[in-house]
Design a protein around this motif. Structure first.
Motif, PDB file in Angstrom:
ATOM      1  N   LEU A  86       0.793  -1.226   0.000  1.00  0.00           N
ATOM      2  CA  LEU A  86       0.000   0.000   0.000  1.00  0.00           C
ATOM      3  C   LEU A  86       0.824   1.274   0.000  1.00  0.00           C
ATOM      4  O   LEU A  86       0.264   2.366  -0.003  1.00  0.00           O
ATOM      5  CB  LEU A  86      -0.954   0.006   1.193  1.00  0.00           C
ATOM      6  N   ASN A  87       2.140   1.156   0.031  1.00  0.00           N
ATOM      7  CA  ASN A  87       2.974   2.355  -0.142  1.00  0.00           C
ATOM      8  C   ASN A  87       3.584   2.408  -1.532  1.00  0.00           C
ATOM      9  O   ASN A  87       4.502   3.178  -1.775  1.00  0.00           O
ATOM     10  CB  ASN A  87       4.087   2.399   0.916  1.00  0.00           C
ATOM     11  N   GLN A  88       3.064   1.587  -2.442  1.00  0.00           N
ATOM     12  CA  GLN A  88       3.607   1.524  -3.791  1.00  0.00           C
ATOM     13  C   GLN A  88       2.895   2.518  -4.707  1.00  0.00           C
ATOM     14  O   GLN A  88       1.678   2.471  -4.851  1.00  0.00           O
ATOM     15  CB  GLN A  88       3.462   0.100  -4.371  1.00  0.00           C
ATOM     16  N   THR A  89       3.641   3.392  -5.321  1.00  0.00           N
ATOM     17  CA  THR A  89       3.215   4.301  -6.406  1.00  0.00           C
ATOM     18  C   THR A  89       1.829   4.869  -6.172  1.00  0.00           C
ATOM     19  O   THR A  89       1.621   5.636  -5.249  1.00  0.00           O
ATOM     20  CB  THR A  89       3.291   3.561  -7.767  1.00  0.00           C
ATOM     21  N   VAL A  90       0.862   4.437  -6.985  1.00  0.00           N
ATOM     22  CA  VAL A  90      -0.442   5.090  -7.003  1.00  0.00           C
ATOM     23  C   VAL A  90      -1.415   4.504  -5.984  1.00  0.00           C
ATOM     24  O   VAL A  90      -2.502   5.047  -5.779  1.00  0.00           O
ATOM     25  CB  VAL A  90      -1.050   4.973  -8.428  1.00  0.00           C
ATOM     26  N   LEU A  91      -1.070   3.415  -5.306  1.00  0.00           N
ATOM     27  CA  LEU A  91      -2.035   2.722  -4.444  1.00  0.00           C
ATOM     28  C   LEU A  91      -2.583   3.587  -3.308  1.00  0.00           C
ATOM     29  O   LEU A  91      -3.789   3.549  -3.039  1.00  0.00           O
ATOM     30  CB  LEU A  91      -1.415   1.447  -3.887  1.00  0.00           C
ATOM     31  N   PRO A  92      -1.757   4.377  -2.582  1.00  0.00           N
ATOM     32  CA  PRO A  92      -2.356   5.214  -1.527  1.00  0.00           C
ATOM     33  C   PRO A  92      -3.418   6.173  -2.053  1.00  0.00           C
ATOM     34  O   PRO A  92      -4.461   6.374  -1.415  1.00  0.00           O
ATOM     35  CB  PRO A  92      -1.148   5.957  -0.942  1.00  0.00           C
ATOM     36  N   ALA A  93      -3.173   6.760  -3.230  1.00  0.00           N
ATOM     37  CA  ALA A  93      -4.167   7.687  -3.802  1.00  0.00           C
ATOM     38  C   ALA A  93      -5.449   6.946  -4.155  1.00  0.00           C
ATOM     39  O   ALA A  93      -6.561   7.432  -3.907  1.00  0.00           O
ATOM     40  CB  ALA A  93      -3.586   8.370  -5.032  1.00  0.00           C
ATOM     41  N   LEU A  94      -5.326   5.740  -4.730  1.00  0.00           N
ATOM     42  CA  LEU A  94      -6.512   4.959  -5.086  1.00  0.00           C
ATOM     43  C   LEU A  94      -7.277   4.524  -3.833  1.00  0.00           C
ATOM     44  O   LEU A  94      -8.512   4.516  -3.815  1.00  0.00           O
ATOM     45  CB  LEU A  94      -6.114   3.737  -5.910  1.00  0.00           C
ATOM     46  N   THR A  95      -6.545   4.165  -2.791  1.00  0.00           N
ATOM     47  CA  THR A  95      -7.199   3.744  -1.551  1.00  0.00           C
ATOM     48  C   THR A  95      -8.016   4.880  -0.959  1.00  0.00           C
ATOM     49  O   THR A  95      -9.150   4.687  -0.505  1.00  0.00           O
ATOM     50  CB  THR A  95      -6.148   3.263  -0.547  1.00  0.00           C
ATOM     51  N   ARG A  96      -7.437   6.088  -0.969  1.00  0.00           N
ATOM     52  CA  ARG A  96      -8.183   7.228  -0.427  1.00  0.00           C
ATOM     53  C   ARG A  96      -9.381   7.569  -1.311  1.00  0.00           C
ATOM     54  O   ARG A  96     -10.460   7.916  -0.806  1.00  0.00           O
ATOM     55  CB  ARG A  96      -7.253   8.429  -0.281  1.00  0.00           C
ATOM     56  N   LEU A  97      -9.220   7.482  -2.631  1.00  0.00           N
ATOM     57  CA  LEU A  97     -10.343   7.761  -3.531  1.00  0.00           C
ATOM     58  C   LEU A  97     -11.468   6.753  -3.316  1.00  0.00           C
ATOM     59  O   LEU A  97     -12.646   7.098  -3.373  1.00  0.00           O
ATOM     60  CB  LEU A  97      -9.876   7.729  -4.983  1.00  0.00           C
ATOM     61  N   ARG A  98     -11.099   5.509  -3.097  1.00  0.00           N
ATOM     62  CA  ARG A  98     -12.123   4.492  -2.862  1.00  0.00           C
ATOM     63  C   ARG A  98     -12.927   4.825  -1.612  1.00  0.00           C
ATOM     64  O   ARG A  98     -14.145   4.653  -1.578  1.00  0.00           O
ATOM     65  CB  ARG A  98     -11.460   3.116  -2.716  1.00  0.00           C
ATOM     66  N   ARG A  99     -12.257   5.310  -0.591  1.00  0.00           N
ATOM     67  CA  ARG A  99     -12.958   5.673   0.632  1.00  0.00           C
ATOM     68  C   ARG A  99     -13.798   6.926   0.435  1.00  0.00           C
ATOM     69  O   ARG A  99     -14.824   7.115   1.088  1.00  0.00           O
ATOM     70  CB  ARG A  99     -11.948   5.879   1.764  1.00  0.00           C
ATOM     71  N   ASP A 100     -13.385   7.804  -0.489  1.00  0.00           N
ATOM     72  CA  ASP A 100     -14.112   9.044  -0.719  1.00  0.00           C
ATOM     73  C   ASP A 100     -15.391   8.838  -1.518  1.00  0.00           C
ATOM     74  O   ASP A 100     -16.360   9.572  -1.353  1.00  0.00           O
ATOM     75  CB  ASP A 100     -13.231  10.055  -1.467  1.00  0.00           C
ATOM     76  N   HIS A 101     -15.398   7.858  -2.443  1.00  0.00           N
ATOM     77  CA  HIS A 101     -16.517   7.690  -3.379  1.00  0.00           C
ATOM     78  C   HIS A 101     -17.294   6.433  -3.027  1.00  0.00           C
ATOM     79  O   HIS A 101     -16.778   5.313  -3.130  1.00  0.00           O
ATOM     80  CB  HIS A 101     -16.009   7.617  -4.816  1.00  0.00           C
ATOM     81  N   LEU A 102     -18.548   6.605  -2.635  1.00  0.00           N
ATOM     82  CA  LEU A 102     -19.378   5.463  -2.289  1.00  0.00           C
ATOM     83  C   LEU A 102     -19.617   4.568  -3.490  1.00  0.00           C
ATOM     84  O   LEU A 102     -19.885   3.379  -3.324  1.00  0.00           O
ATOM     85  CB  LEU A 102     -20.714   5.948  -1.723  1.00  0.00           C
ATOM     86  N   ALA A 103     -19.542   5.110  -4.701  1.00  0.00           N
ATOM     87  CA  ALA A 103     -19.694   4.271  -5.885  1.00  0.00           C
ATOM     88  C   ALA A 103     -18.619   3.195  -5.935  1.00  0.00           C
ATOM     89  O   ALA A 103     -18.845   2.104  -6.453  1.00  0.00           O
ATOM     90  CB  ALA A 103     -19.643   5.131  -7.150  1.00  0.00           C
ATOM     91  N   LEU A 104     -17.429   3.484  -5.401  1.00  0.00           N
ATOM     92  CA  LEU A 104     -16.318   2.537  -5.454  1.00  0.00           C
ATOM     93  C   LEU A 104     -16.353   1.537  -4.312  1.00  0.00           C
ATOM     94  O   LEU A 104     -15.827   0.430  -4.449  1.00  0.00           O
ATOM     95  CB  LEU A 104     -14.987   3.294  -5.436  1.00  0.00           C
ATOM     96  N   SER A 105     -16.942   1.894  -3.185  1.00  0.00           N
ATOM     97  CA  SER A 105     -16.964   0.974  -2.051  1.00  0.00           C
ATOM     98  C   SER A 105     -18.307   0.284  -1.870  1.00  0.00           C
ATOM     99  O   SER A 105     -18.362  -0.821  -1.321  1.00  0.00           O
ATOM    100  CB  SER A 105     -16.595   1.718  -0.769  1.00  0.00           C
ATOM    101  N   ARG A 106     -19.392   0.907  -2.314  1.00  0.00           N
ATOM    102  CA  ARG A 106     -20.718   0.341  -2.060  1.00  0.00           C
ATOM    103  C   ARG A 106     -21.571   0.202  -3.314  1.00  0.00           C
ATOM    104  O   ARG A 106     -22.685  -0.313  -3.249  1.00  0.00           O
ATOM    105  CB  ARG A 106     -21.466   1.205  -1.041  1.00  0.00           C
ATOM    106  N   GLY A 107     -21.079   0.701  -4.427  1.00  0.00           N
ATOM    107  CA  GLY A 107     -21.912   0.750  -5.613  1.00  0.00           C
ATOM    108  C   GLY A 107     -22.040  -0.579  -6.339  1.00  0.00           C
ATOM    109  O   GLY A 107     -21.340  -1.554  -6.065  1.00  0.00           O
ATOM    110  N   THR A 108     -22.967  -0.609  -7.286  1.00  0.00           N
ATOM    111  CA  THR A 108     -23.102  -1.767  -8.159  1.00  0.00           C
ATOM    112  C   THR A 108     -21.914  -1.838  -9.105  1.00  0.00           C
ATOM    113  O   THR A 108     -21.140  -0.886  -9.232  1.00  0.00           O
ATOM    114  CB  THR A 108     -24.409  -1.665  -8.958  1.00  0.00           C
TER     115      THR A 108
END
Length: 964
Positions: free
Chosen positions: A849-871
């Motif tokens: 999770l400290n590799q390149t783009v992964l921290p940014a993607l992890t935070r975006l996933r937490r920010d957008h319900l479409a990514l964590s809870r969506g269809t």
């Protein structure tokens, strides 16, 4: 001329005059001008050294002169303007005299505190500027700056002295950028705002200086129905974000619903919670598509909308709680402001003309009209109508609003040209509706009784009781109202009796009827707009989803609706450029027997055998772990941890006090902890059921250590009886997670752990099947997006099948997706990025999770319900290298693309698969770039080899008047 410049000029004239009349006083002051402060003993020695023929009276004359800003019992302090002038005069003296004054000052203050000596050093360096002096000044400023950045109580004490001394330094020193950084950094350490910068440096210099002493702090953010709440330390249940700060955190909050968003700066001190209301107005077409949006930070007492679609004036006016009125034009941009009323005066009962050219309100008991074209205000002529003025209404004559007067049992409406319409026996409340010409009036009494009266009918008529809101068509031919049980009623002009429109699931707070009387819309504090076609018989409404909580709706002349309310998604920006998208979950609440709210779609960061660095090491790194966007740590099987007071736990694990320290640190940083158990290792499947008693004891021991859940790892099938026992035990602790990992089993067998068909079979919350071989094969072969069926099924096909199974599974379960181990580091990083775009719970190694783009993607996933809870829908792009999935939650849609190939790909977006809109904007969530996309202009996306890109779909702007 500024006041400071004027004071300096006045002081210069005074010193010049004093030097002519009392030269010895000025001479003595010059010899003391290199001192931070002058003690009585120092004053005496200076007079004897530099003016030996003078008397002690000279000391008193200087002590009480206007050159002195403050004089106590033992010390005097020169006024800053006087000190500057005295040092300039000293600089004009011969070098040997200047050096003698310098030597005297150093000797007098050799035992003074270090910051005092540093201040006097800066005064001397500035006395006769030179290259060497400039280098010395830069070096000394850098030394102080590093001392401030070091932290601790010493840095705080230094900051207090800096606040006293640095503003008194001469401009020749303060012009250095490091001097400004010192002033800002010391202010930040003390929780103060920096003073105005006389050298007008860019605002970014303040942020850069603050960063020198700031540290990363955790702040809680929670989106509510009326806005957003920020808390430090984070409040329970809030979203955790990381922001730079010290004694306060500065955050910019922006509503993402606004057409032209304006950030609101929030300063959050320690142990403080700040709630920022957000007022929202959106214009929707008949299909619910947003054509314009306005959002403003701050509580609003009312939002007014011009009914005319081609309004020549303002389209919207938002009356804020502080008295200001914000004006917005046809495209959602701010067009003007009406300042708050002066003094104790307050405005109430605002009204806007249908063409948006005028406002009216009640102020000090009288009606006032405000012309938006000229900004002029004029009072409306007084009248002899009995009662108090309670409301103003704009009729078709925008020049003169109608006025409503209420007495004890009489309500009268004074219309244009002096015509009056009166109702007797009426006790009027706050809700009143009028037709355009004010010939038909409807009002709700304080007891909830609906009164109607018009110029053609009887004096008054009572239609209903328990009414919450009333509206109608502009011509007055249709009247609609709602009662407390959510039922909507209507009556047409000239008709006998009333009819039922339909029923809302909540109490209606806002109601509107289309101008032709064919459609009725209602809102009630929820994130929905309900629309009924008026057919004469009760019907079911169409539900149009909103992204905020609406409480008022207005009908426009072109068939659109203007809906006003509060809340909605926001973007929180930190001083160091980080952005967090916080979305309120406007979907239905989760049933109690489903996945804990905190675990829905969360990332499980796997830590294997933490004995390699110890649980204390994890506790020390918890801030770093949380900053990577980790929601939950999954502790896989660990070796024995040596130490005193060991606590034996299942599977050969022994945790000492370091484990409790790790759990406590995780709780403080908002990170959950789930620990693995291997139930009955080495037992046959038939024995597992009999082992459940011991398993429950092991689970209870773990939960008593305050962990947030357990993870069961077993080759065979535990059986629903065992899973039910474990689930019931976890449910007794509340908000705990049950994870099931199948190391080698196929996902079709893992489906059984979701729970059986009966309501008594609960199953697991997260099930991680052993289906990573198709994923590993697809990543190695570079055909992640291939869609084929048969014996050698592709990953995309397996994904589609698994998602289908999940949608039909029992309650309270979601899939977990793990990273195959037999991949290179680059392939594992790419695979983790792919899994972050899928539904369920990605199970990722913490080390990745400290590799390149992964921290940014992890935070975006937490920010957008479409990514964590969506269809999730797998979209076939016709490229075997590209896996494309479309995630949707409410009106938040994100397109996730992953390129498993070894060359750059440029797929075209299949527009018809994404949206029913006429056009959309694709917003890159990683870099913010935007790209239009429509059937006529399809978007071509660029994805680098082993690259993952996420685009958010946003409706393209349309011109409100034409709908284009």
């Amino acid at each position: 001329m500024s006041s400071a410049a004027g004071a300096s000029l006045s002081m210069a004239r005074y010193v010049e005059l004093l030097a002519q009349r009392r030269p010895h006083v000025v001479r003595l002051a010059e010899c003391l001008s290199l001192a931070a402060g002058v003690e009585r003993a120092m004053l005496r020695r200076a007079r004897l050294l530099f003016l030996p023929r003078s008397t002690a009276g000279l000391e008193a004359e200087l002590w009480f002169s206007p050159l002195v800003e403050a004089a106590g019992d033992h010390t005097l302090l020169f006024a800053p303007e006087a000190a500057d002038i005295l040092r300039r005069r000293l600089a004009s003296h011969p070098r040997h005299h200047r050096e003698e004054v310098r030597k005297f000052t150093v000797e007098a203050h050799r035992d003074a505190r270090a910051v005092t000596r540093w201040f006097e050093e800066m005064l001397w360096a500035d006395l006769v500027p030179s290259a060497a002096a400039e280098r010395h000044v830069r070096s000394e400023l850098d030394r102080v700056l590093r001392a401030l950045a070091s932290g601790g109580q010493a840095a705080d004490d230094l900051s207090r002295w800096i606040q006293h001394y640095l503003p008194r330094l001469p401009s020749g020193v303060r012009r250095f950028d490091d001097a400004w950084r010192i002033q800002v950094a010391s202010s930040e350490r003390l929780g103060l705002e920096p003073p105005d910068d006389p050298f007008l440096r860019p605002p970014s210099s303040i942020t850069e200086a603050r960063a020198l002493v700031q540290r990363e702090l955790f702040v809680g953010v929670a989106a509510h129905s009326d806005g957003v709440e920020l808390s430090s330390p984070p409040a329970d249940g809030s979203r955790l974000i990381v922001a730079p700060g010290l004694r306060k955190v500065r955050l910019d909050v922006v509503s993402t619903l606004a057409t032209e968003p304006a950030p609101v700066r929030v300063q959050l001190a320690e142990n403080q919670s700040v709630r920022l209301p957000i007022a929202v107005v959106q214009w929707l077409d008949g299909n619910g598509a947003t054509t314009m949006s306005v959002a403003h930070g701050g509580a609003a007492s009312d939002a007014l909308v011009a009914r005319s679609a081609d309004s020549a004036g303002a389209s919207c006016a938002v009356h804020l709680a502080d008295g200001r009125i914000m004006l917005y034009g046809r495209l959602g941009s701010e067009t003007g402001r009406v300042p708050a009323a002066s003094g104790e005066r307050r405005r109430r009962s605002l009204a806007m003309s249908p063409d948006g050219l005028a406002l009216a309100w009640i102020e000090d008991g009288a009606a006032v009209v405000h012309d938006l074209r000229t900004g002029a205000e004029r009072p409306v002529s007084e009248t002899s109508e009995p009662g108090d003025l309670v409301q103003v209404l704009f009729t078709s004559d925008a020049e003169e609003p109608a006025r409503v007067y209420a007495g004890e049992d009489r309500v009268s409406v004074l219309r244009r040209q002096g015509a009056s319409l009166a109702a007797h026996g009426v006790s009027l409340g706050d809700s009143l509706w009028s037709s355009d010409d004010a010939s038909c009036i409807a009002g709700i009494g304080r007891s909830g009784k609906l009164w109607v009266w018009d110029s053609e009918g009887p004096d008054t008529e009572s239609l209903a009781d328990g009414v919450t809101t009333v509206s109608g068509t502009p011509d007055g031919t249709l009247l609609v109202w709602a009662t407390g049980d959510g039922t909507l009623w209507y009556r047409r002009s000239g008709a006998i009796g009333t009819g039922v429109v339909g029923a809302a699931p909540w109490q209606v707070t806002g109601l509107a009827a289309a101008h032709d009387g064919s459609v009725v819309a209602a809102v009630g504090g929820a994130s929905k707009l309900l629309v009924w076609e008026l057919r004469g018989t009760p019907s079911s409404p169409r539900s149009l989803g909103l992204r905020f909580c609406a409480d008022r709706v207005h009908a426009l002349s072109d068939g659109r609706w203007a809906v006003s309310g509060s809340g909605g998604p926001v973007e929180v920006r930190t001083e160091d450029g980080r952005r967090y998208h916080v979305t309120p979950d406007t979907q239905d609440p989760v049933p109690a027997d489903e996945v804990p709210a905190w675990a829905r779609g969360c990332v499980l960061a796997v830590v294997r055998e933490p004995s390699g660095f110890g649980f204390q090491g994890m506790a020390d790194r918890m801030a770093e772990i949380a900053a990577q966007g980790v929601d939950c740590l999954l502790i896989r099987h660990a070796d024995e941890i040596p130490g005193s007071e060991d606590v034996p736990l299942p599977g050969g694990m022994r945790f000492n006090g370091d484990f409790q320290a790790m759990v406590l640190s995780a709780q403080q940083h908002g990170v959950r902890v789930v620990v693995e158990i291997e139930p009955g290792t080495g037992f046959e499947d038939t024995v597992v059921d009999r082992y459940s008693g011991g398993l429950l004891e092991d689970v209870r021991d773990l939960l008593d250590q305050d962990v947030d859940g357990v993870c069961l790892v077993y080759e065979g099938s535990l059986g629903h009886g065992v899973l039910n026992d474990v689930r019931h035990l976890l449910d007794g602790y509340g908000d705990r997670l049950l994870v099931r990992i199948h190391p080698t089993m196929d996902w079709t067998v893992a489906e059984l752990d979701f729970g059986g068909p009966s309501t008594g079979d609960l199953g697991c919350h997260v099930v991680v099947p052993g289906w990573d071989e198709p994923l590993a094969r697809a990543v190695r072969a570079g055909d992640l997006g291939a869609v084929r069926w048969g014996a050698d099924r592709s990953y995309a096909a397996v994904l589609t099948s698994v998602l289908g199974v999940r949608l039909s599974a029992g309650p309270g379960a979601q899939w977990g997706h793990s990273v195959p181990e037999r991949l290179t580091l680059t392939q594992q990083t790419f695979t983790a990025a792919v899994l972050l775009g899928l539904p369920g719970c990605p199970v990722l190694p913490l080390a990745l999770l400290n590799q390149t783009v992964l921290p940014a993607l992890t935070r975006l996933r937490r920010d957008h319900l479409a990514l964590s809870r969506g269809t999730c829908e797998v979209v076939d792009l016709g490229l075997p290298e590209i896996l494309a999935v479309l995630r949707r939650h409410g009106d938040d849609s994100v397109l996730c693309l992953a390129n498993s190939g070894t060359r750059e790909e440029r797929p075209r977006v299949p527009f018809d698969r994404l949206t029913a809109e006429e056009g959309v904007l694709l917003v890159d969530l990683l870099d913010g770039t935007m790209m239009p996309c429509s059937p006529s202009v399809p978007a071509e996306l660029v994805i680098e080899p082993h690259g993952v890109r996420w685009w958010r779909l946003m409706p393209a702007a349309r011109t409100p008047a034409t709908g284009e």
